[in-house]
Design a protein around this motif. Structure first.
Motif, PDB file in Angstrom:
ATOM      1  N   ARG A  83      72.175  22.356  83.776  1.00  0.00           N
ATOM      2  CA  ARG A  83      70.955  21.748  83.252  1.00  0.00           C
ATOM      3  C   ARG A  83      71.184  21.570  81.752  1.00  0.00           C
ATOM      4  O   ARG A  83      71.684  22.483  81.084  1.00  0.00           O
ATOM      5  CB  ARG A  83      69.782  22.687  83.511  1.00  0.00           C
ATOM      6  N   GLY A  85      70.206  21.004  77.841  1.00  0.00           N
ATOM      7  CA  GLY A  85      69.138  21.345  76.911  1.00  0.00           C
ATOM      8  C   GLY A  85      69.347  20.681  75.567  1.00  0.00           C
ATOM      9  O   GLY A  85      69.565  19.476  75.472  1.00  0.00           O
ATOM     10  N   ARG A 117      75.931  30.157  80.378  1.00  0.00           N
ATOM     11  CA  ARG A 117      74.989  29.663  79.381  1.00  0.00           C
ATOM     12  C   ARG A 117      75.770  29.307  78.125  1.00  0.00           C
ATOM     13  O   ARG A 117      76.609  30.080  77.670  1.00  0.00           O
ATOM     14  CB  ARG A 117      73.965  30.756  79.069  1.00  0.00           C
ATOM     15  N   ASP A 124      69.224  26.762  74.170  1.00  0.00           N
ATOM     16  CA  ASP A 124      70.192  26.499  75.229  1.00  0.00           C
ATOM     17  C   ASP A 124      70.699  25.062  75.153  1.00  0.00           C
ATOM     18  O   ASP A 124      69.915  24.112  75.096  1.00  0.00           O
ATOM     19  CB  ASP A 124      69.547  26.727  76.606  1.00  0.00           C
ATOM     20  N   HIS A 125      72.006  24.929  75.178  1.00  0.00           N
ATOM     21  CA  HIS A 125      72.620  23.600  75.253  1.00  0.00           C
ATOM     22  C   HIS A 125      72.883  23.242  76.718  1.00  0.00           C
ATOM     23  O   HIS A 125      72.627  22.123  77.153  1.00  0.00           O
ATOM     24  CB  HIS A 125      73.921  23.602  74.441  1.00  0.00           C
TER      25      HIS A 125
ATOM     26  N   THR B 114      69.277  15.207  81.978  1.00  0.00           N
ATOM     27  CA  THR B 114      68.727  16.538  82.255  1.00  0.00           C
ATOM     28  C   THR B 114      69.604  17.385  83.158  1.00  0.00           C
ATOM     29  O   THR B 114      69.592  18.606  83.055  1.00  0.00           O
ATOM     30  CB  THR B 114      67.328  16.436  82.898  1.00  0.00           C
ATOM     31  N   PHE B 187      66.344  17.654  71.508  1.00  0.00           N
ATOM     32  CA  PHE B 187      67.017  17.515  72.794  1.00  0.00           C
ATOM     33  C   PHE B 187      68.334  16.770  72.658  1.00  0.00           C
ATOM     34  O   PHE B 187      68.489  15.888  71.830  1.00  0.00           O
ATOM     35  CB  PHE B 187      66.112  16.796  73.796  1.00  0.00           C
TER      36      PHE B 187
END
Lengths: 137, 191
Positions: A83, A85, A117, A124-125, B114, B187
């Motif tokens: 995922r 971030g 992570r 969080d990247h 995402t 982001f």
């Protein structure tokens, strides 16, 4: 003939990557990603980003490297599920941490799921799981 | 999050679901050691499976293999550098009838990646020649997220070798959002 001695919960050694413009551009071009946001800071800022930022292919490459640096050259990486971030930008350390999330066996292969992570000062990247398998040794 | 059933933008997108995201792509070059070396140096990944022939010959693969995360790199399109910034970073002209340009025109011009889920069914060796197909798996209803209003678009790219064997795949999800409603500085992965 035995499998790698690991247990669920075991932590991988932390890896700290000092992200620079060179790191970002080298990865972008090696992955043949010529998007300006991955080599042109001015362009990236014009898009609202704080600076040029690492492309996803490079992030996946470092996630893969992080796990195989630990598990060795006999590893088969089966999956990298992340995922995405905050951006990985120059001047910040990208800190990789991980731990064994699950273990199983498939014939002569040991299957290890590693929770990973990668984070920097922005948060969080990338977070997710890497599934690897290893033969008996 | 809220969902809207009477949403003409989403209704117009339904025709894309289950359809190819574009024509099949053939890798411009087979898997090759020079590109692997470039990658190994760029990411400082010293796994001997990738470049150390002697060590790799004794290992499980019986020879050199490509770093698995290079999968997508092999089939990246050859870029047209001139005008790439004006095209928002797209390597070539995009099909204006595709789902992403359609959302751009509807005001959802922002793009935020995402999720990426890579699966590798076998490792690639020098000489393997890939081609891909991409299928749009799903488009969400309009979501009001913490980032503003938008649609999640998910597609799957499948990688086939010269024998038509499925060697890997990637699920990719992006949020197409209204840029006036998001603070992009927080982001990454924005395109």
């Amino acid at each position: 003939m035995s499998f790698m001695q690991v247990s669920v919960g075991d932590a991988l050694p932390t890896f700290e990557l000092p992200v620079t413009s060179t790191v970002i551009v080298a990865g972008a071009i090696a992955s043949r990603d010529f998007m300006p946001a991955h080599h042109d800071a001015e362009y990236a800022r014009g898009q609202g980003a704080p600076d040029m930022f690492m492309n996803i292919l490079t992030t996946n490459g470092y996630v893969s490297r992080y796990v195989t640096d630990w598990s060795g050259p006999e590893t088969m990486v089966r999956a990298i599920r992340i995922r995405l971030g905050g951006p990985a930008v120059p001047g910040q350390i990208l800190r990789f941490t991980g731990a064994v999330a699950s273990l199983s066996e498939e014939g002569d292969e040991q299957v290890i799921e590693v929770a990973v992570r990668a984070a920097n000062d922005l948060g969080d990247h990338a977070t997710g799981h890497v599934v690897i398998s290893l033969p008996r040794v | 999050m809220t969902e809207s059933e009477n949403d003409p933008v989403r209704a117009d997108l339904e025709r894309f679901v289950g359809q190819p995201m574009g024509p099949p792509v053939e890798a411009p070059d087979p898997v090759n050691v020079p590109m692997i070396r470039h990658w190994v140096d760029a990411l400082d990944d010293r796994n001997p499976a990738y470049l150390d022939e002697e060590s790799a010959a004794k290992g499980r693969y019986g020879g050199l293999v490509a770093p698995p995360a290079m999968l997508q790199a092999w089939t990246m399109p050859r870029p047209k550098i001139e005008g790439i910034a004006e095209r928002g970073g797209a390597p070539g002209e995009m099909n204006p009838d595709g789902p992403i340009p359609t959302l751009d025109r509807a005001g959802f011009a922002g793009t935020l990646a995402t999720n990426s889920e890579l699966e590798f069914f076998r490792y690639l060796k020098p000489g393997d020649h890939l081609r891909t197909t991409s299928e749009l798996e799903s488009i969400s209803v309009r979501k009001r997220t913490g980032l503003g209003e938008g649609y999640f678009i998910t597609w799957i790219t499948r990688y086939f070798d010269q024998s038509n064997e499925l060697v890997g795949q990637q699920l990719f999800r992006i949020l197409k959002f209204d840029p006036s409603t998001i603070d992009l500085s927080k982001f990454g992965g924005a395109q």
